[in-house]
Design a protein around this motif. Structure first.
Motif, PDB file in Angstrom:
ATOM      1  N   ALA A 147       0.806  -1.261  -0.067  1.00 19.83           N
ATOM      2  CA  ALA A 147      -0.053   0.014  -0.190  1.00 19.83           C
ATOM      3  C   ALA A 147       0.875   1.202   0.095  1.00 19.83           C
ATOM      4  N   ALA A 148       1.998   1.306   0.345  1.00 22.83           N
ATOM      5  CA  ALA A 148       2.888   2.185   0.595  1.00 22.83           C
ATOM      6  C   ALA A 148       4.008   2.381  -0.488  1.00 22.83           C
ATOM      7  N   THR A 149       3.646   1.604  -1.467  1.00 22.64           N
ATOM      8  CA  THR A 149       4.597   1.442  -2.611  1.00 22.64           C
ATOM      9  C   THR A 149       4.108   2.428  -3.899  1.00 22.64           C
ATOM     10  N   PRO A 150       4.830   3.614  -4.173  1.00 18.49           N
ATOM     11  CA  PRO A 150       4.358   4.456  -5.200  1.00 18.49           C
ATOM     12  C   PRO A 150       4.319   3.854  -6.564  1.00 18.49           C
ATOM     13  N   ASP A 151       3.427   4.236  -7.530  1.00 19.22           N
ATOM     14  CA  ASP A 151       3.532   3.533  -8.899  1.00 19.22           C
ATOM     15  C   ASP A 151       4.688   4.062  -9.487  1.00 19.22           C
ATOM     16  N   GLN A 152       5.532   3.074  -9.846  1.00 21.31           N
ATOM     17  CA  GLN A 152       6.915   3.276 -10.419  1.00 21.31           C
ATOM     18  C   GLN A 152       7.118   2.572 -11.738  1.00 21.31           C
ATOM     19  N   PRO A 153       6.848   3.517 -12.795  1.00 22.94           N
ATOM     20  CA  PRO A 153       6.832   2.857 -14.093  1.00 22.94           C
ATOM     21  C   PRO A 153       8.151   2.370 -14.685  1.00 22.94           C
ATOM     22  N   LEU A 154       9.335   2.454 -13.683  1.00 24.06           N
ATOM     23  CA  LEU A 154      10.826   2.309 -14.189  1.00 24.06           C
ATOM     24  C   LEU A 154      10.616   0.879 -14.606  1.00 24.06           C
ATOM     25  N   LYS A 155      11.345   0.600 -15.716  1.00 26.37           N
ATOM     26  CA  LYS A 155      11.831  -0.730 -16.113  1.00 26.37           C
ATOM     27  C   LYS A 155      13.114  -1.315 -15.516  1.00 26.37           C
ATOM     28  N   PRO A 260       8.406  -8.275   3.738  1.00 23.41           N
ATOM     29  CA  PRO A 260       7.713  -7.040   3.577  1.00 23.41           C
ATOM     30  C   PRO A 260       8.805  -5.863   3.753  1.00 23.41           C
ATOM     31  N   GLU A 261       9.838  -6.115   4.666  1.00 28.42           N
ATOM     32  CA  GLU A 261      11.003  -5.279   4.874  1.00 28.42           C
ATOM     33  C   GLU A 261      11.714  -4.936   3.275  1.00 28.42           C
ATOM     34  N   ALA A 262      11.739  -6.203   2.653  1.00 24.21           N
ATOM     35  CA  ALA A 262      12.762  -5.987   1.174  1.00 24.21           C
ATOM     36  C   ALA A 262      11.812  -5.439   0.406  1.00 24.21           C
ATOM     37  N   ILE A 263      10.354  -5.387   0.079  1.00 26.52           N
ATOM     38  CA  ILE A 263       9.574  -4.616  -0.486  1.00 26.52           C
ATOM     39  C   ILE A 263      10.011  -3.138  -0.132  1.00 26.52           C
ATOM     40  N   ARG A 264       9.828  -2.778   0.877  1.00 25.07           N
ATOM     41  CA  ARG A 264       9.823  -1.578   1.141  1.00 25.07           C
ATOM     42  C   ARG A 264      11.263  -0.905   0.626  1.00 25.07           C
ATOM     43  N   ASP A 265      12.450  -1.542   1.129  1.00 27.39           N
ATOM     44  CA  ASP A 265      13.485  -1.472   0.869  1.00 27.39           C
ATOM     45  C   ASP A 265      13.810  -1.146  -0.649  1.00 27.39           C
ATOM     46  N   LEU A 266      13.427  -2.154  -1.493  1.00 32.11           N
ATOM     47  CA  LEU A 266      13.565  -1.999  -2.967  1.00 32.11           C
ATOM     48  C   LEU A 266      12.719  -1.044  -3.534  1.00 32.11           C
ATOM     49  N   SER A 267      11.463  -0.719  -2.950  1.00 31.06           N
ATOM     50  CA  SER A 267      10.639   0.733  -3.363  1.00 31.06           C
ATOM     51  C   SER A 267      11.305   1.764  -3.236  1.00 31.06           C
ATOM     52  N   ALA A 268      12.003   1.975  -1.999  1.00 30.72           N
ATOM     53  CA  ALA A 268      12.592   3.276  -1.710  1.00 30.72           C
ATOM     54  C   ALA A 268      13.748   3.320  -2.552  1.00 30.72           C
ATOM     55  N   ARG A 269      14.444   2.521  -3.074  1.00 31.63           N
ATOM     56  CA  ARG A 269      15.819   2.481  -3.778  1.00 31.63           C
ATOM     57  C   ARG A 269      15.482   3.202  -5.326  1.00 31.63           C
ATOM     58  N   LEU A 270      14.051   2.415  -5.430  1.00 23.55           N
ATOM     59  CA  LEU A 270      13.759   2.791  -6.890  1.00 23.55           C
ATOM     60  C   LEU A 270      13.176   4.139  -6.811  1.00 23.55           C
ATOM     61  N   SER A 271      12.448   4.565  -5.979  1.00 21.80           N
ATOM     62  CA  SER A 271      11.890   5.929  -5.826  1.00 21.80           C
ATOM     63  C   SER A 271      13.094   6.966  -5.667  1.00 21.80           C
ATOM     64  N   ALA A 272      14.201   6.476  -5.356  1.00 23.77           N
ATOM     65  CA  ALA A 272      15.106   7.701  -5.534  1.00 23.77           C
ATOM     66  C   ALA A 272      15.977   7.598  -6.588  1.00 23.77           C
ATOM     67  N   LEU A 273      15.625   6.766  -7.443  1.00 23.62           N
ATOM     68  CA  LEU A 273      16.216   6.731  -9.025  1.00 23.62           C
ATOM     69  C   LEU A 273      15.268   7.257 -10.017  1.00 23.62           C
ATOM     70  N   GLN A 274      14.018   7.886  -9.470  1.00 26.48           N
ATOM     71  CA  GLN A 274      13.157   8.305 -10.401  1.00 26.48           C
ATOM     72  C   GLN A 274      13.468   9.676 -10.763  1.00 26.48           C
ATOM     73  N   PRO A 275      13.279   9.982 -12.236  1.00 25.76           N
ATOM     74  CA  PRO A 275      13.714  11.201 -12.736  1.00 25.76           C
ATOM     75  C   PRO A 275      12.702  12.218 -12.162  1.00 25.76           C
ATOM     76  N   GLU A 276      13.541  13.333 -11.820  1.00 29.04           N
ATOM     77  CA  GLU A 276      12.525  14.452 -11.131  1.00 29.04           C
ATOM     78  C   GLU A 276      11.666  15.177 -12.319  1.00 29.04           C
ATOM     79  N   ALA A 277      10.302  15.203 -11.669  1.00 27.58           N
ATOM     80  CA  ALA A 277       9.390  15.871 -12.713  1.00 27.58           C
ATOM     81  C   ALA A 277       9.635  17.253 -13.139  1.00 27.58           C
ATOM     82  N   GLY A 278       9.600  17.475 -14.612  1.00 23.18           N
ATOM     83  CA  GLY A 278      10.066  18.777 -15.170  1.00 23.18           C
ATOM     84  C   GLY A 278      11.244  18.677 -15.315  1.00 23.18           C
TER      85      GLY A 278
END
Length: 278
Positions: A147-155, A260-278
């Motif tokens: 539920a806390a995982t944002p939508d991350q369209p990263l491949k 569960p911890e691994a999911i949160r960990d991976l999601s956080a690391r992926l979020s940090a690699l998301q390109p900034e909007a704009g």
């Protein structure tokens, strides 16, 4: 004849023993035994069972998919708990023929897998009440993590190995694909199931935004420089941007109590690699 002699070394009257001598085969299975508070029943483990730390003090009977009868019988188990795929088949057949209960714990790569594993291990140990409680707790943790995982369209491309220029990657129906999906991202490889070697053309077509790997040391380590030097991987957005994530293999892919911890960990690391909007 050699195997028959080894079988004769097993304790007599094993079925009547109140406290089983448990051999755990598979890192997630071992973690679950400890999480259920039954670690004292363990008399051995396989090479993938390295967590929690006290598991490493147990006798090591070999790699979970290349087990020998000699290694298993050396710890005199009266109950074997094994992840799906443990073997080879000949060893499993011999143990079952010797009257040693061999319980296969179901596998899988989705959020339902972890509670199912917990219940299977708990039932085999006669700890149904503890199993129900732990399974319910982990099911809630898994739901909260997703539920806390944002939508991350990263491949994301999971690279299992890079040897002599050959890239082994994870397709669909794999633990890596399951974790990438649970973390809200997309597997860059959709054309096959399992783990296969990729052609340079397939790598360039996949064009991953992120490369995910197991953290390894020594001769099995793959550096960012190694990735950039590969003719196809080096041309991907992931390698060019050094968008590489490395995580402990059993933590990431085991689908055990730490998932569960691994999911949160991976999601956080992926979020940090998301390109900034704009």
């Amino acid at each position: 004849m050699r195997w028959l002699a080894l079988i004769a070394l097993l304790p007599t009257g094993v079925a009547a023993q109140e406290t089983p001598r448990v051999l755990s085969l598979g890192g997630a299975v071992t973690e679950i035994v400890y999480a259920l508070g039954a670690g004292e029943a363990l008399v051995g483990r396989d090479q993938t069972s390295t967590y929690p730390a006290q598991a490493e003090a147990l006798p090591d009977v070999g790699y979970v998919r290349r087990l020998s009868p000699e290694g298993i019988l050396s710890v005199e188990p009266t109950l074997i708990l094994a992840e799906a795929g443990a073997g080879p088949v000949e060893t499993v057949t011999l143990m079952e023929g010797a009257g040693v209960p061999w319980v296969t714990i179901p596998g899988g790569y989705d959020a339902d897998t972890v509670p199912a594993k917990v219940n299977a291990v708990a039932n085999a140990l006669g700890l149904q009440e503890q199993g129900d409680a732990l399974a319910a707790e982990l099911a809630q943790q898994l739901a909260d993590a997703q539920a806390a995982t944002p939508d991350q369209p990263l491949k994301v491309m999971f690279v299992m190995s890079l040897q002599a220029g050959r890239v082994m990657a994870a397709g669909q129906d794999t633990a890596a694909n399951g974790m990438i999906t649970l973390a809200g991202a997309q597997n860059a490889i959709t054309s096959f199931d399992g783990y296969k070697q990729l052609t340079d053309e397939a790598i360039l077509t996949a064009a991953p935004d992120v490369i995910l790997m197991m953290a390894r040391a020594g001769e099995h380590a793959v550096t960012n420089a190694d990735l950039r030097a590969h003719p196809a991987l080096g041309a991907t957005p992931a390698a060019q941007n050094e968008a590489v994530i490395r995580m402990d293999g059993m933590y990431l892919l085991g689908f055990g109590p730490r998932t569960p911890e691994a999911i949160r960990d991976l999601s956080a690391r992926l979020s940090a690699l998301q390109p900034e909007a704009g």
